[in-house]
Design a protein around this motif. Structure first.
Motif, PDB file in Angstrom:
ATOM      1  N   PHE A 179       6.668 -11.518   6.375  1.00  0.00           N
ATOM      2  CA  PHE A 179       6.847 -10.198   6.976  1.00  0.00           C
ATOM      3  C   PHE A 179       6.280  -9.158   6.021  1.00  0.00           C
ATOM      4  O   PHE A 179       5.920  -9.464   4.874  1.00  0.00           O
ATOM      5  CB  PHE A 179       8.322  -9.917   7.300  1.00  0.00           C
ATOM      6  CG  PHE A 179       9.203  -9.694   6.100  1.00  0.00           C
ATOM      7  CD1 PHE A 179       9.556  -8.419   5.699  1.00  0.00           C
ATOM      8  CD2 PHE A 179       9.707 -10.769   5.380  1.00  0.00           C
ATOM      9  CE1 PHE A 179      10.377  -8.206   4.606  1.00  0.00           C
ATOM     10  CE2 PHE A 179      10.537 -10.575   4.283  1.00  0.00           C
ATOM     11  CZ  PHE A 179      10.871  -9.292   3.892  1.00  0.00           C
ATOM     12  N   CYS A 180       6.171  -7.926   6.486  1.00  0.00           N
ATOM     13  CA  CYS A 180       5.614  -6.852   5.661  1.00  0.00           C
ATOM     14  C   CYS A 180       6.669  -6.391   4.664  1.00  0.00           C
ATOM     15  O   CYS A 180       7.595  -5.646   5.034  1.00  0.00           O
ATOM     16  CB  CYS A 180       5.174  -5.688   6.552  1.00  0.00           C
ATOM     17  SG  CYS A 180       3.766  -6.075   7.612  1.00  0.00           S
ATOM     18  N   ASP A 181       6.527  -6.822   3.430  1.00  0.00           N
ATOM     19  CA  ASP A 181       7.477  -6.483   2.385  1.00  0.00           C
ATOM     20  C   ASP A 181       6.774  -5.686   1.288  1.00  0.00           C
ATOM     21  O   ASP A 181       5.542  -5.710   1.173  1.00  0.00           O
ATOM     22  CB  ASP A 181       8.107  -7.750   1.811  1.00  0.00           C
ATOM     23  CG  ASP A 181       9.450  -7.480   1.163  1.00  0.00           C
ATOM     24  OD1 ASP A 181       9.892  -6.317   1.170  1.00  0.00           O
ATOM     25  OD2 ASP A 181      10.062  -8.430   0.643  1.00  0.00           O
ATOM     26  N   ILE A 182       7.553  -5.030   0.464  1.00  0.00           N
ATOM     27  CA  ILE A 182       7.011  -4.095  -0.518  1.00  0.00           C
ATOM     28  C   ILE A 182       6.091  -4.773  -1.534  1.00  0.00           C
ATOM     29  O   ILE A 182       4.934  -4.366  -1.719  1.00  0.00           O
ATOM     30  CB  ILE A 182       8.157  -3.364  -1.244  1.00  0.00           C
ATOM     31  CG1 ILE A 182       8.936  -2.496  -0.262  1.00  0.00           C
ATOM     32  CG2 ILE A 182       7.614  -2.511  -2.384  1.00  0.00           C
ATOM     33  CD1 ILE A 182      10.211  -1.903  -0.833  1.00  0.00           C
ATOM     34  N   GLY A 183       6.591  -5.822  -2.208  1.00  0.00           N
ATOM     35  CA  GLY A 183       5.822  -6.477  -3.255  1.00  0.00           C
ATOM     36  C   GLY A 183       4.476  -7.028  -2.794  1.00  0.00           C
ATOM     37  O   GLY A 183       3.436  -6.706  -3.380  1.00  0.00           O
ATOM     38  N   PRO A 184       4.466  -7.881  -1.761  1.00  0.00           N
ATOM     39  CA  PRO A 184       3.186  -8.418  -1.273  1.00  0.00           C
ATOM     40  C   PRO A 184       2.209  -7.342  -0.814  1.00  0.00           C
ATOM     41  O   PRO A 184       0.997  -7.497  -0.969  1.00  0.00           O
ATOM     42  CB  PRO A 184       3.617  -9.313  -0.096  1.00  0.00           C
ATOM     43  CG  PRO A 184       5.008  -9.703  -0.414  1.00  0.00           C
ATOM     44  CD  PRO A 184       5.614  -8.507  -1.075  1.00  0.00           C
ATOM     45  N   LEU A 185       2.712  -6.238  -0.260  1.00  0.00           N
ATOM     46  CA  LEU A 185       1.828  -5.162   0.166  1.00  0.00           C
ATOM     47  C   LEU A 185       1.242  -4.407  -1.029  1.00  0.00           C
ATOM     48  O   LEU A 185       0.061  -4.052  -1.034  1.00  0.00           O
ATOM     49  CB  LEU A 185       2.574  -4.186   1.082  1.00  0.00           C
ATOM     50  CG  LEU A 185       2.733  -4.620   2.540  1.00  0.00           C
ATOM     51  CD1 LEU A 185       3.778  -3.780   3.250  1.00  0.00           C
ATOM     52  CD2 LEU A 185       1.402  -4.525   3.277  1.00  0.00           C
ATOM     53  N   LEU A 186       2.066  -4.177  -2.049  1.00  0.00           N
ATOM     54  CA  LEU A 186       1.575  -3.480  -3.235  1.00  0.00           C
ATOM     55  C   LEU A 186       0.490  -4.285  -3.944  1.00  0.00           C
ATOM     56  O   LEU A 186      -0.416  -3.705  -4.555  1.00  0.00           O
ATOM     57  CB  LEU A 186       2.728  -3.186  -4.199  1.00  0.00           C
ATOM     58  CG  LEU A 186       3.654  -2.028  -3.819  1.00  0.00           C
ATOM     59  CD1 LEU A 186       4.810  -1.929  -4.801  1.00  0.00           C
ATOM     60  CD2 LEU A 186       2.891  -0.706  -3.778  1.00  0.00           C
ATOM     61  N   LYS A 187       0.569  -5.603  -3.859  1.00  0.00           N
ATOM     62  CA  LYS A 187      -0.460  -6.440  -4.483  1.00  0.00           C
ATOM     63  C   LYS A 187      -1.830  -6.227  -3.841  1.00  0.00           C
ATOM     64  O   LYS A 187      -2.865  -6.482  -4.470  1.00  0.00           O
ATOM     65  CB  LYS A 187      -0.082  -7.921  -4.385  1.00  0.00           C
ATOM     66  CG  LYS A 187       1.071  -8.324  -5.287  1.00  0.00           C
ATOM     67  CD  LYS A 187       1.358  -9.810  -5.196  1.00  0.00           C
ATOM     68  CE  LYS A 187       0.277 -10.620  -5.888  1.00  0.00           C
ATOM     69  NZ  LYS A 187       0.633 -12.053  -5.961  1.00  0.00           N
ATOM     70  N   LEU A 188      -1.857  -5.762  -2.597  1.00  0.00           N
ATOM     71  CA  LEU A 188      -3.124  -5.546  -1.893  1.00  0.00           C
ATOM     72  C   LEU A 188      -3.722  -4.173  -2.167  1.00  0.00           C
ATOM     73  O   LEU A 188      -4.860  -3.911  -1.788  1.00  0.00           O
ATOM     74  CB  LEU A 188      -2.911  -5.704  -0.378  1.00  0.00           C
ATOM     75  CG  LEU A 188      -2.327  -7.031   0.112  1.00  0.00           C
ATOM     76  CD1 LEU A 188      -2.238  -7.022   1.626  1.00  0.00           C
ATOM     77  CD2 LEU A 188      -3.162  -8.206  -0.371  1.00  0.00           C
ATOM     78  N   SER A 189      -2.945  -3.305  -2.796  1.00  0.00           N
ATOM     79  CA  SER A 189      -3.432  -1.954  -3.052  1.00  0.00           C
ATOM     80  C   SER A 189      -4.466  -1.967  -4.169  1.00  0.00           C
ATOM     81  O   SER A 189      -4.287  -2.627  -5.201  1.00  0.00           O
ATOM     82  CB  SER A 189      -2.261  -1.054  -3.438  1.00  0.00           C
ATOM     83  OG  SER A 189      -2.710   0.240  -3.756  1.00  0.00           O
ATOM     84  N   CYS A 190      -5.546  -1.229  -3.971  1.00  0.00           N
ATOM     85  CA  CYS A 190      -6.609  -1.198  -4.987  1.00  0.00           C
ATOM     86  C   CYS A 190      -6.546   0.063  -5.835  1.00  0.00           C
ATOM     87  O   CYS A 190      -7.350   0.247  -6.746  1.00  0.00           O
ATOM     88  CB  CYS A 190      -7.976  -1.323  -4.328  1.00  0.00           C
ATOM     89  SG  CYS A 190      -8.321   0.014  -3.161  1.00  0.00           S
ATOM     90  N   SER A 191      -5.599   0.961  -5.552  1.00  0.00           N
ATOM     91  CA  SER A 191      -5.428   2.159  -6.367  1.00  0.00           C
ATOM     92  C   SER A 191      -4.379   1.897  -7.440  1.00  0.00           C
ATOM     93  O   SER A 191      -3.722   0.863  -7.438  1.00  0.00           O
ATOM     94  CB  SER A 191      -5.001   3.340  -5.488  1.00  0.00           C
ATOM     95  OG  SER A 191      -3.743   3.075  -4.899  1.00  0.00           O
ATOM     96  N   ASP A 192      -4.216   2.827  -8.341  1.00  0.00           N
ATOM     97  CA  ASP A 192      -3.219   2.694  -9.404  1.00  0.00           C
ATOM     98  C   ASP A 192      -1.823   2.751  -8.784  1.00  0.00           C
ATOM     99  O   ASP A 192      -1.408   3.777  -8.236  1.00  0.00           O
ATOM    100  CB  ASP A 192      -3.404   3.824 -10.415  1.00  0.00           C
ATOM    101  CG  ASP A 192      -2.470   3.666 -11.609  1.00  0.00           C
ATOM    102  OD1 ASP A 192      -1.821   2.600 -11.714  1.00  0.00           O
ATOM    103  OD2 ASP A 192      -2.376   4.604 -12.415  1.00  0.00           O
ATOM    104  N   ARG A 193      -1.104   1.653  -8.866  1.00  0.00           N
ATOM    105  CA  ARG A 193       0.217   1.580  -8.236  1.00  0.00           C
ATOM    106  C   ARG A 193       1.349   1.679  -9.248  1.00  0.00           C
ATOM    107  O   ARG A 193       2.515   1.475  -8.899  1.00  0.00           O
ATOM    108  CB  ARG A 193       0.343   0.279  -7.439  1.00  0.00           C
ATOM    109  CG  ARG A 193       0.089  -0.994  -8.216  1.00  0.00           C
ATOM    110  CD  ARG A 193       0.277  -2.215  -7.332  1.00  0.00           C
ATOM    111  NE  ARG A 193       0.030  -3.445  -8.067  1.00  0.00           N
ATOM    112  CZ  ARG A 193      -1.107  -4.136  -8.046  1.00  0.00           C
ATOM    113  NH1 ARG A 193      -2.110  -3.708  -7.302  1.00  0.00           N
ATOM    114  NH2 ARG A 193      -1.246  -5.248  -8.743  1.00  0.00           N
TER     115      ARG A 193
END
Length: 311
Positions: A179-193
């Motif tokens: 499901f759409c969860d915070i951790g797995p989604l943040l791993k896909l971000s290409c900006s400074d997280r």
């Protein structure tokens, strides 16, 4: 699937729990049963409390009614989509659907944390100050506590969702989760997280420590009161009740802390196992632990069954 930085994502792909068709079919059967029993248990509990005047007007069952509602919704946010993915080749979820799923999941998760803390305080008052129970928890206070839980859920869900989707996704649209969860989604971000992760970490710590602290302190006082009981039978019964409550709470908080109090870069395959417990198992166990082990609930259920047979 890798995508360029100037491409706008309109959908995500959820990898799910397993790749093998045979395993997926098995998991479909298992999780379908879990979902059915979760709905039956929680909706049944809600119906029982609403139709029984004594239970409906008792603070403990008023809180339990809202916990059951939260668990039913909490599970429904994830389960139907996951069940469809087991028997379908289409693992896609739209960008909007992903945002809505994450927001709803966090909302009901936060509400559950505060309801568990409120119920622990309710038990503390009932055991340690039984003569002041009605005075300390009148109807207006109960409504205010539950309303505050929903309000905090609304606000914190907005913060978590905003931080998660606050940057572009330009590396991939494949989510290694069910499901759409915070951790797995943040791993896909290409900006400074870094800053977004720190904000999420701070609010998770605030929510987790405050609510688990209330629960822990409440049950320490309860256990102290239980130890002073003269009746061995009463002491044993109270210990069993406290132990079962703490077991479910520890499962919920333990797996939740494991998931959210670590950097997104360290997430691995164990995350899915932990997520199964705090998203799917806990909503199934709560109505069993908090209600079916309770004498008043069982008596109300028997009366309700008898009235149905007489109709």
């Amino acid at each position: 699937m890798f995508i360029s930085s100037n491409h706008t994502i309109n959908k995500f792909v959820l990898l799910g729990l397993a790749e093998s068709p045979d395993v997926q079919l098995l998991l479909f059967g298992v999780f379908l049963l879990i979902y059915v029993f979760t709905l039956l248990g929680n909706i049944g509990m809600m119906t029982l409390v609403r139709t029984n005047p004594h239970l409906h007007n008792t603070p403990m069952y008023f809180f339990l009614h809202h916990l059951s509602f939260t668990d039913a919704c909490y599970s429904t946010v994830i389960m139907p989509n996951m069940l469809v993915s087991f028997i379908s080749r289409n693992k896609d979820i739209s960008f909007t659907g992903c945002v809505a799923q994450l927001y709803s999941f966090v909302f009901f998760g936060i509400v559950e944390c505060y309801l568990l803390a409120i119920m622990a305080y309710d038990r503390y008052v009932a055991v340690c100050s039984p003569l002041r129970y009605v005075v300390l928890l009148p109807r207006t206070v109960c409504v205010w506590l539950v309303s505050t839980s929903y309000l905090l859920g609304f606000l914190y869900a907005a913060i978590y969702t905003g931080c998660t989707f606050g940057g572009p996704f330009c590396n991939s649209n494949v989510i290694n989760h069910f499901f759409c969860d915070i951790g797995p989604l943040l791993k896909l971000s290409c900006s400074d997280r870094f800053l977004r992760e720190k904000v999420i970490f701070a609010f998770v710590s605030l929510n987790g420590i405050s609510t688990s602290g209330i629960i822990l302190i409440s049950y320490l006082y309860i256990l102290s009161a239980v130890l002073r009981m003269r009746s061995v039978q009463s002491r044993s019964k109270a210990f069993n009740t406290c132990a079962s409550h703490l077991m479910v709470i520890s499962l919920f908080y333990g797996t939740g802390f494991f998931m959210y109090l670590q950097p997104s870069t360290t997430h691995n395959g164990l995350d899915k196992v932990a997520a199964v417990f705090y998203t799917l198992v806990t909503p199934l166990l709560n109505p069993i632990i908090y209600s079916l082990r309770n004498r008043e609930v069982k008596e109300a259920l028997m009366r309700h069954m008898k009235s149905l047979r007489l109709r």
